[in-house]
Design a protein around this motif. Structure first.
Motif, short mmCIF file in Angstrom:
data_model
loop_
_atom_site.label_atom_id
_atom_site.label_comp_id
_atom_site.label_asym_id
_atom_site.label_seq_id
_atom_site.Cartn_x
_atom_site.Cartn_y
_atom_site.Cartn_z
N GLN A 278 -26.12 -7.39 26.70
CA GLN A 278 -25.49 -7.85 27.94
C GLN A 278 -23.98 -7.98 27.80
O GLN A 278 -23.21 -7.60 28.67
CB GLN A 278 -26.09 -9.19 28.36
N PHE A 458 -22.37 -10.93 39.77
CA PHE A 458 -23.69 -11.24 39.21
C PHE A 458 -23.74 -11.28 37.68
O PHE A 458 -24.61 -11.93 37.12
CB PHE A 458 -24.73 -10.22 39.73
N LYS A 459 -22.81 -10.61 37.02
CA LYS A 459 -22.97 -10.44 35.57
C LYS A 459 -21.89 -11.05 34.67
O LYS A 459 -22.16 -11.36 33.52
CB LYS A 459 -23.06 -8.92 35.23
N PRO A 461 -19.67 -13.69 32.98
CA PRO A 461 -19.66 -15.15 32.85
C PRO A 461 -18.23 -15.70 32.80
O PRO A 461 -17.29 -14.95 32.56
CB PRO A 461 -20.36 -15.37 31.49
N ARG A 477 -29.66 -17.01 29.13
CA ARG A 477 -30.26 -17.53 30.36
C ARG A 477 -30.42 -16.42 31.39
O ARG A 477 -31.45 -16.31 32.04
CB ARG A 477 -29.38 -18.66 30.95
N LYS A 478 -29.38 -15.57 31.52
CA LYS A 478 -29.44 -14.46 32.48
C LYS A 478 -30.56 -13.49 32.11
O LYS A 478 -31.27 -12.97 32.96
CB LYS A 478 -28.10 -13.73 32.52
N LYS A 479 -30.70 -13.27 30.79
CA LYS A 479 -31.73 -12.35 30.30
C LYS A 479 -33.12 -12.90 30.60
O LYS A 479 -34.01 -12.19 31.07
CB LYS A 479 -31.54 -12.17 28.79
N SER A 481 -33.91 -15.14 32.95
CA SER A 481 -34.19 -15.17 34.40
C SER A 481 -34.54 -13.76 34.90
O SER A 481 -35.41 -13.60 35.75
CB SER A 481 -33.01 -15.75 35.17
N ALA A 482 -33.89 -12.75 34.33
CA ALA A 482 -34.20 -11.35 34.71
C ALA A 482 -35.63 -11.00 34.27
O ALA A 482 -36.38 -10.34 35.00
CB ALA A 482 -33.21 -10.40 34.06
#
Length: 497
Positions: A278, A458-459, A461, A477-479, A481-482
């Motif tokens: 990411q 969206f991506k 931080p 966290r993003k990973k 939630s995806a």
């Protein structure tokens, strides 16, 4: 402690000398813009192309088709970026092998050689000499754009690192402005003097070469890479004045231990490990959005754009862009530390998007309303202002903030390569696309800016004031939630089935 913020003469000299490398980068970006007509006429003369603007008759039979001229011109502009692409991968190796100061000294030879080739362009096949000179200068700028921030961040006191670190963006825009002013036809942008204009940044290279002989080697390099404790202390005293170097030496010892405990990550591992995926995508996308936003199209071809917008003296309008660029770079130095990286990046992209739409409308309706030329002009100025607010300075340092010690060198090399590659694509293709699309050319950039804005929203931080661990946690966290969203969709599908 007051001494921590103390600016000594040696520190000022060292930082000024280093950022001369970025001044040359900016000069090379901007210099090719103003004398376009004069150089094209000379190319036409050498290649035997009839119908090129200018006073020179063709040297040979006018059999070479005019599109060959566009190809040579686009190559003259963009080959600079090929040089940068090739050399950006070797920055870490040469910096560690020779030391920061010696490396900057050695690579200056490339700048002097490239500028000599361009300065002598009238005495040989000008298109070949200019393209070769631009390529060699690009090799220099690719190395310099990695070595300079490395050296400046290592010699700066912690309290001044942010402010001194943003000076390279200021050096770039100052270089662009210098090249635009000197490119005026009554100065150097004329039929007699253009080779001198192209080769003039060789003077900055010579100045940097001799000043580097007075600069101390980076104490961090001496201590962490070579283990030369006494030499590191001696250079720290030169840079900091009469303050005790032990506090910084302790910091360096801590950094040395951290570096030893964290394995160096290769470029291949960077792409294959899901741990970094990411962060790598974000690092690459901020570089792509900086170059594909259309800003280099304005730097490279602004005189041409102003001409289309119906401006009587387009060169002066281009210089106006350079002045605005410089002023807002100074403002952004203060803004970046006050506001967050993410919010400035988003605001900059949205402002550029609106400006690109306004520019397109201005150029399309110009034939119906003469006052639309002012709309296009204002849009160009706003476009540059919003670029300097976020997408200009932020990609240069956010990559270093996204990665810890182990993967950072590989990430910076990959991001640098990506930046130069995009720079090349824009430089090579813009003239063709502008000829093909006419006034709608900036509509393409508006579409790209919308994609970049949505991606950043969206991506990307916020990295201001966060440790590498906190940033890594945001990506995790993003990973998650995806992953949860994907699982939920799979579950719904199976229920429906």
């Amino acid at each position: 402690m007051q001494t921590e913020k103390h600016l000594t003469g040696t520190l000022i000299l060292s930082v000024f000398t280093a950022v001369l490398g970025f001044f040359q980068y900016g000069y090379s970006l901007g210099v090719i813009n103003a004398p376009q007509k004069v150089i094209e006429a000379h190319y036409g003369h050498v290649l035997g192309i009839a119908g090129t603007e200018g006073t020179l008759p063709p040297l040979t039979d006018p059999a070479t088709p005019p599109h060959i001229l566009t190809m040579y011109w686009s190559l003259s502009v963009s080959v600079f970026a090929i040089g940068g692409m090739v050399s950006s991968f070797t920055v870490g190796w040469i910096g560690d092998r020779l030391g920061r100061v010696k490396a900057m000294l050695v690579v200056n030879v490339l700048s002097i050689a490239g500028n000599l080739l361009m300065g002598l362009a009238k005495f040989g096949p000008s298109h070949i000499l200019i393209i070769s000179g631009r390529a060699v200068t690009g090799l220099y700028c690719g190395l310099s754009s990695g070595l300079v921030p490395m050296y400046v961040s290592e010699v700066s006191p912690t309290a001044l690192r942010g402010a001194l670190g943003t000076l390279h963006q200021l050096a770039i825009v100052t270089g662009i402005l210098f090249s635009q002013v000197l490119g005026l036809d009554f100065l150097l942008g004329n039929d007699e003097m253009w080779p001198l204009l192209l080769g003039l940044s060789g003077v900055a290279a010579l100045l940097q070469f001799f000043l580097l002989l007075l600069c101390p080697e980076s104490p961090r390099y001496l201590y962490i890479k070579l283990g030369k404790v006494e030499e590191a202390k001696k250079n720290l005293k030169r840079l900091r004045g009469n303050c005790d170097p032990m506090k910084e030496i302790e910091e360096m010892e801590k950094e040395k231990q951290e570096a030893a405990s964290e394995k160096k990550v290769s470029i291949r591992q960077l792409f294959t490990s899901s741990k970094y995926r990411q962060a790598v995508i974000v690092a690459l996308m901020v570089q792509i959005s900086q170059q594909f936003s259309g800003i280099n199209a304005i730097f490279y071809y602004s005189t041409n754009i102003f001409e289309r917008a119906g401006v009587d003296q387009p060169v002066y309008a281009t210089i106006g862009v350079g002045v605005v660029n410089t002023v807002f770079t100074v403002i952004s130095v203060f803004l970046v530390e006050k506001a967050g990286r993410r919010s400035l990046f988003l605001a900059g992209l949205m402002g550029m998007l609106v400006s690109a739409v306004a520019m397109t409308v201005g150029l399309v309706l110009l034939s119906q309303f003469a006052w639309m030329s002012y709309v296009s002009m204002v849009a160009i100025f706003l476009f540059v202002i919003f670029f300097e607010v976020g997408p200009g300075p932020i990609p240069w340092f956010i990559v270093a903030e996204l990665f810890s010690q182990g993967p950072r060198p590989a990430a910076i090399a990959v991001a640098g390569f990506c930046n130069w590659a995009c720079n090349f694509i824009v430089g090579m293709c813009f003239q063709y696309i502008a000829d093909l699309c006419g006034p709608y050319v900036f509509a393409i950039f508006a579409g790209l800016l919308l994609i970049f804005f949505l991606f950043a929203y969206f991506k990307v931080p916020e990295t201001k004031g966060k440790s590498f661990e906190e940033i890594a946690a945001v990506f995790r966290r993003k990973k998650l939630s995806a992953k949860a969203m994907t699982e939920l969709q799979d579950l719904r599908r199976s229920e429906e089935a």
